[in-house]
Motif scaffolding. Structure first.
Motif, mmCIF file in Angstrom:
data_model
loop_
_atom_site.group_PDB
_atom_site.id
_atom_site.type_symbol
_atom_site.label_atom_id
_atom_site.label_comp_id
_atom_site.label_asym_id
_atom_site.label_seq_id
_atom_site.Cartn_x
_atom_site.Cartn_y
_atom_site.Cartn_z
ATOM 1 N N LEU A 60 0.828 -1.209 0.000
ATOM 2 C CA LEU A 60 0.000 0.000 0.000
ATOM 3 C C LEU A 60 0.862 1.259 0.000
ATOM 4 O O LEU A 60 1.937 1.272 0.595
ATOM 5 N N PRO A 61 0.381 2.320 -0.640
ATOM 6 C CA PRO A 61 1.124 3.586 -0.570
ATOM 7 C C PRO A 61 1.091 4.147 0.856
ATOM 8 O O PRO A 61 0.183 3.851 1.639
ATOM 9 N N THR A 62 2.059 4.977 1.164
ATOM 10 C CA THR A 62 2.191 5.517 2.523
ATOM 11 C C THR A 62 0.933 6.241 2.987
ATOM 12 O O THR A 62 0.581 6.176 4.163
ATOM 13 N N GLU A 63 0.231 6.905 2.084
ATOM 14 C CA GLU A 63 -0.986 7.636 2.463
ATOM 15 C C GLU A 63 -2.121 6.716 2.884
ATOM 16 O O GLU A 63 -3.092 7.151 3.491
ATOM 17 N N LYS A 64 -2.037 5.423 2.525
ATOM 18 C CA LYS A 64 -3.141 4.497 2.770
ATOM 19 C C LYS A 64 -2.882 3.498 3.900
ATOM 20 O O LYS A 64 -3.756 2.716 4.222
ATOM 21 N N VAL A 65 -1.691 3.485 4.511
ATOM 22 C CA VAL A 65 -1.393 2.469 5.524
ATOM 23 C C VAL A 65 -1.665 2.935 6.939
ATOM 24 O O VAL A 65 -1.644 2.128 7.862
ATOM 25 N N GLY A 66 -1.924 4.202 7.135
ATOM 26 C CA GLY A 66 -2.272 4.707 8.459
ATOM 27 C C GLY A 66 -1.211 4.408 9.499
ATOM 28 O O GLY A 66 -0.036 4.732 9.320
ATOM 29 N N LEU A 67 -1.609 3.776 10.581
ATOM 30 C CA LEU A 67 -0.727 3.530 11.714
ATOM 31 C C LEU A 67 0.314 2.436 11.474
ATOM 32 O O LEU A 67 1.164 2.215 12.329
ATOM 33 N N LEU A 68 0.279 1.759 10.345
ATOM 34 C CA LEU A 68 1.322 0.778 10.036
ATOM 35 C C LEU A 68 2.619 1.470 9.610
ATOM 36 O O LEU A 68 3.681 0.856 9.626
ATOM 37 N N ALA A 69 2.537 2.726 9.218
ATOM 38 C CA ALA A 69 3.729 3.482 8.826
ATOM 39 C C ALA A 69 4.333 4.116 10.073
ATOM 40 O O ALA A 69 3.819 5.097 10.599
ATOM 41 N N ILE A 70 5.393 3.516 10.575
ATOM 42 C CA ILE A 70 6.031 4.015 11.785
ATOM 43 C C ILE A 70 7.364 4.661 11.441
ATOM 44 O O ILE A 70 7.670 5.766 11.848
ATOM 45 N N ARG A 71 8.169 3.946 10.677
ATOM 46 C CA ARG A 71 9.478 4.433 10.264
ATOM 47 C C ARG A 71 9.479 4.519 8.743
ATOM 48 O O ARG A 71 8.431 4.670 8.157
ATOM 49 N N GLY A 72 10.618 4.368 8.141
ATOM 50 C CA GLY A 72 10.674 4.304 6.686
ATOM 51 C C GLY A 72 10.079 2.991 6.193
ATOM 52 O O GLY A 72 9.993 2.007 6.934
ATOM 53 N N ARG A 73 9.658 2.956 4.947
ATOM 54 C CA ARG A 73 9.026 1.764 4.373
ATOM 55 C C ARG A 73 9.911 0.527 4.527
ATOM 56 O O ARG A 73 9.458 -0.513 4.993
ATOM 57 N N THR A 74 11.177 0.646 4.149
ATOM 58 C CA THR A 74 12.076 -0.511 4.200
ATOM 59 C C THR A 74 12.264 -1.016 5.622
ATOM 60 O O THR A 74 12.222 -2.225 5.871
ATOM 61 N N VAL A 75 12.458 -0.103 6.556
ATOM 62 C CA VAL A 75 12.649 -0.500 7.963
ATOM 63 C C VAL A 75 11.399 -1.193 8.491
ATOM 64 O O VAL A 75 11.490 -2.217 9.177
ATOM 65 N N ASP A 76 10.225 -0.663 8.188
ATOM 66 C CA ASP A 76 8.978 -1.288 8.640
ATOM 67 C C ASP A 76 8.820 -2.699 8.076
ATOM 68 O O ASP A 76 8.462 -3.633 8.798
ATOM 69 N N ILE A 77 9.095 -2.865 6.793
ATOM 70 C CA ILE A 77 8.927 -4.171 6.146
ATOM 71 C C ILE A 77 9.901 -5.190 6.727
ATOM 72 O O ILE A 77 9.517 -6.312 7.089
ATOM 73 N N VAL A 78 11.169 -4.804 6.852
ATOM 74 C CA VAL A 78 12.190 -5.721 7.378
ATOM 75 C C VAL A 78 11.903 -6.067 8.836
ATOM 76 O O VAL A 78 11.986 -7.234 9.238
ATOM 77 N N THR A 79 11.543 -5.071 9.633
ATOM 78 C CA THR A 79 11.259 -5.312 11.053
ATOM 79 C C THR A 79 10.076 -6.260 11.224
ATOM 80 O O THR A 79 10.154 -7.226 12.005
ATOM 81 N N CYS A 80 8.991 -6.005 10.532
ATOM 82 C CA CYS A 80 7.819 -6.885 10.644
ATOM 83 C C CYS A 80 8.143 -8.292 10.150
ATOM 84 O O CYS A 80 7.722 -9.281 10.764
ATOM 85 N N GLY A 81 8.890 -8.394 9.070
ATOM 86 C CA GLY A 81 9.256 -9.709 8.541
ATOM 87 C C GLY A 81 10.127 -10.501 9.496
ATOM 88 O O GLY A 81 9.893 -11.691 9.739
ATOM 89 N N LEU A 82 11.141 -9.848 10.060
ATOM 90 C CA LEU A 82 12.029 -10.547 10.999
ATOM 91 C C LEU A 82 11.320 -10.937 12.293
ATOM 92 O O LEU A 82 11.506 -12.059 12.797
ATOM 93 N N LEU A 83 10.514 -10.035 12.827
ATOM 94 C CA LEU A 83 9.773 -10.368 14.050
ATOM 95 C C LEU A 83 8.751 -11.476 13.793
ATOM 96 O O LEU A 83 8.581 -12.378 14.623
ATOM 97 N N GLY A 84 8.071 -11.412 12.652
ATOM 98 C CA GLY A 84 7.120 -12.470 12.294
ATOM 99 C C GLY A 84 7.811 -13.810 12.157
ATOM 100 O O GLY A 84 7.326 -14.835 12.649
ATOM 101 N N ALA A 85 8.980 -13.829 11.503
ATOM 102 C CA ALA A 85 9.736 -15.074 11.342
ATOM 103 C C ALA A 85 10.203 -15.613 12.691
ATOM 104 O O ALA A 85 10.138 -16.822 12.940
#
Length: 101
Positions: A60-85
């Motif tokens: 989703l674009p940054t304008e549409k993710v609301g509270l899921l956008a905490i840091r930069g896109r890459t940091v958010d994706i990597v952090t969620c992926g690593l914690l989920g794993a």
């Protein structure tokens, strides 16, 4: 600031937070399963919720993710992926002891 009709001054409504609400709902179902002594199922649901958060952040674009956008896109994706794993690995590999089910 909120205005009449649930719209903010920048034109975004409450629906921008729907992705976060979906992830939060999945976490709540996982927590419920943990409280019901099905800790492994609950932990898997929490891990999947983290993966879903990362996937939504990626798609989703940054304008549409609301509270899921905490840091930069890459940091958010990597952090969620690593914690989920990590949560899934722990949930699926623990055996023996008081948590063995």
């Amino acid at each position: 600031m909120a205005m009449a009709g649930g719209r903010r001054r920048d034109g975004r409504g409450w629906t921008v937070h729907a992705p976060f609400a979906g992830v939060l709902l999945l976490v709540a179902v996982g927590a419920l399963r943990i409280v019901q002594y099905h800790w492994r199922e609950g932990a898997v649901l929490v891990g999947l919720a983290l993966f879903a958060a990362g996937l939504l952040r990626a798609l989703l674009p940054t304008e549409k993710v609301g509270l899921l956008a905490i840091r930069g896109r890459t940091v958010d994706i990597v952090t969620c992926g690593l914690l989920g794993a990590a949560v899934l690995y722990i949930a699926l590999t623990i055996s023996g002891g008081p948590f063995d089910a």
